[in-house]
Design an enzyme around this catalytic site. Structure first.
Site, mmCIF file in Angstrom:
data_model
loop_
_atom_site.group_PDB
_atom_site.id
_atom_site.type_symbol
_atom_site.label_atom_id
_atom_site.label_comp_id
_atom_site.label_asym_id
_atom_site.label_seq_id
_atom_site.Cartn_x
_atom_site.Cartn_y
_atom_site.Cartn_z
ATOM 1 N N GLU A 168 32.464 34.686 65.208
ATOM 2 C CA GLU A 168 32.714 34.647 63.843
ATOM 3 C C GLU A 168 32.043 33.816 62.885
ATOM 4 O O GLU A 168 32.252 32.873 62.310
ATOM 5 C CB GLU A 168 34.373 33.934 63.980
ATOM 6 C CG GLU A 168 35.279 34.824 64.865
ATOM 7 C CD GLU A 168 36.662 34.187 64.892
ATOM 8 O OE1 GLU A 168 36.730 33.008 64.434
ATOM 9 O OE2 GLU A 168 37.430 34.745 65.635
ATOM 10 N N GLU A 279 39.775 41.946 71.725
ATOM 11 C CA GLU A 279 40.733 41.051 71.796
ATOM 12 C C GLU A 279 41.883 41.535 71.272
ATOM 13 O O GLU A 279 42.839 40.962 70.377
ATOM 14 C CB GLU A 279 40.476 39.707 70.676
ATOM 15 C CG GLU A 279 39.167 38.894 71.381
ATOM 16 C CD GLU A 279 38.940 37.643 70.433
ATOM 17 O OE1 GLU A 279 39.819 37.224 69.579
ATOM 18 O OE2 GLU A 279 37.861 37.125 70.380
#
Length: 368
Positions: A168, A279
């Site tokens: 991220e 995820e």
């Protein structure tokens, strides 16, 4: 003569009755099989998946919840430690590395012959307090950064299939996280924009064979962020920075655009990297309303969305680029949405009792 006829008739009747009774008994005791509904052996995810299928896991659940453990053993052939390889867990103090919890997961996976994917070496969250308060100069920060990556990667060398090296790094606006808010990255501020490239170089030096991934969220709903991520990995490739894969977290909900999902996968495939849906969960309650239990209509929409994502991955990602699909934990009660977002939701394919939901069968159908 009449007596003989009567006697023979009686014998014949008894014989017919005997045959009839035996036929009836055989019919009850040995019924013919019903070929209209052939028996189908129970199928599991890992038996039917044409690519690795995984879940993120937690050591506490693994040790204390037998149903959790049994579902992991039965259904999945890949695991990702959900939190235990993040920096705050694995290096809680300067130069003190604690692999205890992470090793429990790694040893479980090795014993059960499951693939292990590491998560995550560098992230702007889940930092230990000592890093947040670190006051060194740029060289000291670089040494801290490099030492953490190479020590952890070196410790697990030869045991892991892949690592989320950087997690991220791109903000929702498509830029790097370089501000001082909670959305900013201390790594960007202290080490400059090129810290991502150096993270991959340091990881490759520590393990020449492990696959190295960049991992992020929002590609399916934020085209600007998607293109920023694509540009980042293209730049790394152009400079011969070692990167092998791209993780699409796929934290989505039942309203997420299918066109957006397809586009994100297609654009990611163009990088030539291995693609990991890393995820996935599909929320039923994105509006955070009061939801005691999901409706049948919600569960059906969730089933269809899981089916759509799995089928898109199978059909749009070339076989050589398929690293697999990982869901974020095992059952609904274990989801980060409940613990982190404080929202009652049911985003996974196993319910709170680890029973299969309609979405489980959507995944199976998507494999076909």
């Amino acid at each position: 003569m009449n007596k003989l006829i009567i006697f023979l008739s009686t014998i014949f009747a008894i014989m017919l009755l005997s045959v009839s009774c035996k036929k009836n008994i055989d019919t009850v005791q040995n019924p013919k099989p019903d070929n209209s509904t052939p028996f189908v052996p129970e199928q599991t995810l890992k038996e039917k998946a044409p690519f690795p299928i995984g879940a993120s896991i937690d050591p506490t659940h693994l040790k204390t919840n037998l149903r959790y453990k049994n579902v992991l053993i039965k259904e999945f052939n890949s695991i990702t430690p959900e939190n235990m390889m993040k920096m705050n867990m694995i290096q809680p103090a300067p130069n003190r590395f604690d692999y205890t919890k992470a090793d429990e997961l790694v040893n479980f996976a090795i014993q059960d012959k499951k693939r292990i994917h590491g998560h995550a070496l560098i992230w702007h969250e889940s930092l230990p307090t000592w890093v947040q308060n670190f006051q060194g100069d740029s060289l000291a920060w670089e040494n801290l950064f490099k030492t953490h990556i190479q020590t952890v990667v070196g410790y697990y060398k030869g045991k892991l299939a892949g690592w989320d090296v950087v997690n991220e790094a791109i903000g929702n606006d498509g830029g790097t996280r370089n501000d001082n808010t909670n959305q900013g990255s201390i790594w960007r501020r202290k080490l400059g924009a090129d810290y991502v490239a150096r993270a991959f170089l340091y990881a490759r030096q520590a393990d020449p064979d492990v696959l190295l991934f960049y991992n992020d969220y929002g590609q399916e709903s934020n085209p600007k962020k998607l293109q920023a991520i694509i540009s980042l990995v293209q730049d790394l490739k152009r400079r011969n920075i070692p990167i092998d894969g791209l993780g699409l977290q796929m934290h989505i909900d039942i309203n997420t655009s299918e066109a957006g999902i397809n586009y994100a996968i297609q654009e990611s495939v163009k990088t030539g990297l291995k693609i990991h849906i890393s995820e996935i969960d599909i929320a039923l309650n994105p509006s955070n309303s009061t939801l005691e239990k999901p409706t049948a209509e919600m569960l059906e929409r969730q089933r269809q969305k899981y089916l759509m994502v799995v089928r898109a991955y199978k059909n749009l990602v070339p076989k050589a680029q398929q690293y697999g699909i990982t869901q974020w934990n095992v059952g609904d009660a274990d989801s980060w949405i409940r613990s982190y977002l404080k929202r009652n939701d049911f985003p996974l394919i196993f319910d709170v009792n680890y029973d299969r939901k309609p979405s489980y069968y959507g995944v199976l159908e998507g494999f076909k």
